[in-house]
Design a protein around this motif. Structure first.
Motif: not given
Ligand SMILES: CC(C)(COP(=O)(O)OP(=O)(O)OC[C@H]1O[C@@H](n2cnc3c(N)ncnc32)[C@H](O)[C@@H]1OP(=O)(O)O)[C@@H](O)C(=O)NCCC(=O)NCCS
Length: 377
Positions: A188-191, A313-317
């Protein structure tokens, strides 16, 4: 097979004042009946509904009309039914749903419910009746049943037989998939970094928990309105939806009353300050997965990886704010390749399929309609 006995249809009403004990007890019976069906299909409580969610839905009838019925046979709760349609002028698509508890199946109840529910749909003014059904994918080596578009397939199961015999056509298949956010964090961070580099300086991403701040409401409402018409619908008739800041606030108030928490992310176009892409995750009560709801990029701003940007961003949130909620469930049309590609890249794995069925009413089909109430069917 032995037939069913007389069926009593009890409609869930929104009381004039507040929900008193008898009204809440009826909602609880309805929730239990619905949950016996989802637990039987899914094998866990992930898709259960709650009394608070149902009460919030019954209270918020400003934007759509829903009629909900608990079905009782010989004093035993055997099914629950819903018919719903948007309140917009000229709305023509009604959503029908008939769920029979596993112990009561195979005795003609499902067919009797659908036949009567169709009349309720016609009374609500619909000319297109639609049913969304959870199915398994076809077994290995079996073609199953595919929609006209050829995208996706379902196992030819009991609901497929029932709906086909009633004249419905499978129009669209959605893939249901699940992600473990904690495991996907690195990806997720990479994307997010990659999408952010593609989007460049022209856009800024913002994420928040709870309701939308006042300065973003108009633009977010405009994006919600486009969701109805911009998402791929295959051969399904889709009604336009009218959204403004007030409707967005009603939508968010309903979630709060239902005990659900929205996590949202939006991409803002710096030049205009407008939100041009958004995505929403809905968190029901603790212990349940998070559900990925709408994601949309405005047509004028596609091709900049904004879909990936807001999703990542939302999944990381979610991971940051709710480290205990690692399961996320999403639905995507099988023909929606760009969206599936994003989700596959993030690590979403398929867990089921949902079929979108439709039957168009011909003039005269709605004649002889009898209004169902709490009397016997
Ligand atoms: C689909 C569902 C409502 C059927 O309820 P039911 O009370 O068992 O249905 P009925 O006894 O009226 O049977 C209706 C038709 O379903 C099909 N059917 C029922 N049981 C079946 C089975 N075990 N295998 C294949 N088809 C079956 C048959 O076509 C049957 O028609 P027939 O009576 O002419 O043979 C029920 O299985 C259910 O609630 N499933 C989960 C929720 C769902 O998918 N709802 C969608 C409703 S359209």
């Amino acid at each position: 097979m032995t037939g069913h006995r007389e069926l009593e249809w009890i409609e869930l009403q929104r009381p004039a004042d507040d929900f008193d004990e008898p009204a809440l007890a009826l909602v609880a019976r309805y929730a239990d009946t619905a949950n016996r069906v989802t637990q039987h299909f899914w094998g866990d409580e992930a898709f259960d509904t709650t009394v608070d969610e149902l009460v919030a839905k019954l209270r918020h009838d400003e934007d759509s009309i829903s009629r909900r019925f608990l079905i009782v046979e010989d004093g035993v709760d055997v099914a629950r039914c819903v018919a719903a349609i948007g309140r917009e002028e000229g709305a023509r698509a009604a959503y029908l749903s008939a769920w029979v508890v596993p112990e009561a199946r195979g005795r003609g109840i499902g067919r009797a419910l659908m036949e009567r529910l169709e009349r309720v749909g016609a009374e609500l003014g619909a000319t297109s009746l639609q049913v969304w059904v959870d199915h398994r994918p076809p077994a290995e080596g079996d073609a199953g049943l595919a929609p006209e578009s050829g995208h996706g397939a379902i196992a030819a199961d009991a609901p497929a037989h029932l709906l086909t015999s009633l004249g419905y056509r499978l129009e669209q298949v959605e893939r249901i998939s699940e992600l473990d956010v904690e495991r996907a964090r690195h990806e997720l961070e990479r994307h997010r970094a990659d999408a952010s580099a593609h989007a460049g300086e022209a856009y800024e991403v913002r994420s928040w928990e709870g309701s939308t701040s006042p300065e973003l409401r108009d633009a977010m409402a405009a994006l919600h309105a486009r969701m109805a018409t911009d998402a791929p619908a295959a051969g399904l008739d889709v009604d336009e939806e009218t959204w403004d800041a007030a409707r967005l606030q009603r939508y968010e108030a309903e979630m709060a009353e239902a005990g659900q928490t929205p996590l949202q992310a939006a991409a803002l176009h710096r030049a205009t300050g407008e939100a041009v892409a958004f995505t929403i995750l809905v968190l029901p009560e603790p212990g349940k997965p998070a559900f990925q709801e709408d994601t949309l990029v405005h047509a004028d701003h596609r091709g900049h990886r904004l879909g990936m940007l807001v999703k990542a961003e939302n999944l990381l949130q979610l991971g940051r704010r709710h480290p205990d909620r690692t399961r996320v469930i999403t639905w995507n049309a099988e023909e929606n390749r760009p969206m599936l590609a994003v989700n596959e890249a993030l690590g979403f794995a398929p867990i089921g399929v949902e079929g979108g069925w439709q039957r168009r009413l011909r003039a005269g089909d709605e004649e002889g309609t009898a209004a169902p109430g709490t009397m016997s069917a």
